[in-house]
Enzyme design. Structure first.
Site, PDB file in Angstrom:
ATOM      1  N   LYS A 180       0.833  -1.205   0.000  1.00 54.68           N
ATOM      2  CA  LYS A 180       0.000   0.000   0.000  1.00 54.68           C
ATOM      3  C   LYS A 180       0.872   1.262   0.000  1.00 54.68           C
ATOM      4  O   LYS A 180       0.599   2.228  -0.699  1.00 54.68           O
ATOM      5  CB  LYS A 180      -0.926  -0.011   1.233  1.00 54.68           C
ATOM      6  CG  LYS A 180      -2.067  -1.003   1.074  1.00 54.68           C
ATOM      7  CD  LYS A 180      -2.796  -1.314   2.375  1.00 54.68           C
ATOM      8  CE  LYS A 180      -3.797  -2.451   2.137  1.00 54.68           C
ATOM      9  NZ  LYS A 180      -4.468  -2.918   3.342  1.00 54.68           N
ATOM     10  N   GLN A 209      -4.707  -1.604   9.531  1.00 53.25           N
ATOM     11  CA  GLN A 209      -4.588  -2.947   8.942  1.00 53.25           C
ATOM     12  C   GLN A 209      -5.186  -3.995   9.878  1.00 53.25           C
ATOM     13  O   GLN A 209      -4.818  -4.072  11.047  1.00 53.25           O
ATOM     14  CB  GLN A 209      -3.104  -3.246   8.648  1.00 53.25           C
ATOM     15  CG  GLN A 209      -2.869  -4.544   7.915  1.00 53.25           C
ATOM     16  CD  GLN A 209      -3.457  -4.545   6.499  1.00 53.25           C
ATOM     17  OE1 GLN A 209      -3.307  -3.589   5.750  1.00 53.25           O
ATOM     18  NE2 GLN A 209      -4.150  -5.610   6.151  1.00 53.25           N
ATOM     19  N   ASP A 227     -11.170   2.820   3.937  1.00 50.20           N
ATOM     20  CA  ASP A 227     -11.451   1.390   3.792  1.00 50.20           C
ATOM     21  C   ASP A 227     -12.953   1.153   3.602  1.00 50.20           C
ATOM     22  O   ASP A 227     -13.373   0.075   3.170  1.00 50.20           O
ATOM     23  CB  ASP A 227     -10.989   0.633   5.056  1.00 50.20           C
ATOM     24  CG  ASP A 227      -9.791  -0.253   4.792  1.00 50.20           C
ATOM     25  OD1 ASP A 227      -9.504  -0.536   3.607  1.00 50.20           O
ATOM     26  OD2 ASP A 227      -9.137  -0.668   5.768  1.00 50.20           O
TER      27      ASP A 227
END
Ligand code: NDP
Length: 291
Positions: free
Chosen positions: A54, A98, A121
């Protein structure tokens, strides 16, 4: 031999990143550098590798990224405090924590602490509520990536029967809502669906997001179906495979996504898209406030 047309997620994602470079350069010229904070707890090798990818993607398109690391023993209040700080920062437009998190930390609390305006997200209940009520907002990256792939190969969705196998909050459920928003007729299957093949065989577009190698074979699909394989599994040789028997299904489907090189790269690129979107929304808000 696969006769279906391959939906090359890797190539589509690359083309999107190239376009994003121009957009980000333009934003920079106008005084905004989109910024993403990535929070990583512990040293799970898979999580570390995702995070690395990422950060590399951000660099490639010119997005500022900041990696914030915590030991696996971090307390929940400590983590929530950091998210609170990131919520307040003007140079950070998107926050990604994460997952999975160690068990002393509630993932739900963490997700709900991220400001909905920085929820790149798309897991915050407000983002999911916006998706459900067809309002503009952040769509989770995997379902959003699937939509973009279908668009790239000109597969129409309206009026199609879309069957989704898997009902997780991050893939199956938001994907089903997104397809519904695009006027598909949607069936959602899960571990209690019997017999699964009865439903999958009816799909014009079949999305499989389970995490079980070989779950879907040629006998489970309708000839000419579009097959999207979200699954990521390691076979006994350690090779990355999806949930779909690629070779045999590829002989019966009209379109199919490979694993690797299908949904995965699209998921990654949608995070960048959401971060750019977050920065644009923030800018728009500033301009409106300044009027
Ligand atoms: P979850 O484990 O959260 O959900 C799996 C879903 O599959 C559940 O809804 C479960 O049903 C259902 N299921 C399990 N067994 C069966 C079965 N035999 N028949 C039908 N349905 C079944 O997984 P995720 O949604 O997080 O991920 C799914 C897969 O996609 C994984 O392999 C994951 O690694 C991959 N993935 C890939 C991404 C990418 O970018 N390519 C991104 C995210 C995930 P129930 O609800 O009843 O338990």
């Amino acid at each position: 031999m696969t006769t279906a047309q391959l939906i090359d997620g890797k190539a589509i994602a690359k083309a999107k990143r190239t376009e994003m470079k121009t957009v980000v350069a333009q934003m920079k010229a106008e005084g905004t550098v989109p910024g993403l904070a990535v929070v990583l707890v512990g040293e799970n090798p898979a999580s570390m590798s995702y995070v690395k990818g990422k950060i590399r993607d951000c660099k490639e398109v010119g997005i500022y990224s900041e990696l914030i690391r915590f030991p696996v023993s971090v307390s929940e209040p400590e983590l929530l405090e950091k998210i609170g700080e990131l919520n307040e920062r003007d140079d950070i437009h998107g926050i990604l924590v994460q997952l999975p998190l160690p068990k002393q930390i509630s993932e739900r609390k963490v997700i709900q602490t991220i400001s909905p305006e920085k929820d790149v997200d798309g897991f915050h209940p407000i983002s999911l509520g916006r998706l459900m009520t067809k309002q503009d907002g952040f769509v989770p990256c995997t379902p959003a990536g699937i939509m973009d792939m279908l668009k790239a190969v000109h597969v129409s969705i309206a009026g199609k029967h879309v069957v989704i196998v898997g009902r997780s909050n991050i893939v199956g459920k938001p994907a089903s809502q997104l397809f519904l928003n695009h006027d598909a007729t949607v069936t959602i299957c899960h571990s209690r669906t019997t017999p699964l093949a009865h439903y999958t065989k009816q799909a014009d577009i079949l999305v499989v997001a389970v995490g079980r190698a070989g779950l879907i074979g040629a006998e489970d699909i309708k000839p000419g179906a579009v097959v999207i394989d979200v699954g990521m599994n390691r076979n006994k040789n350690g090779k990355l495979v999806g949930d779909v028997e690629f070779e045999e299904v590829g002989e019966k489907a009209s379109f199919i996504t490979p694993v690797p090189g299908g949904v995965g790269p699209m998921t990654r690129v949608m995070l960048l898209e959401n971060t750019i979107k977050a920065a644009k929304i923030r800018n728009r808000g500033r301009k409106i406030n300044a009027q």
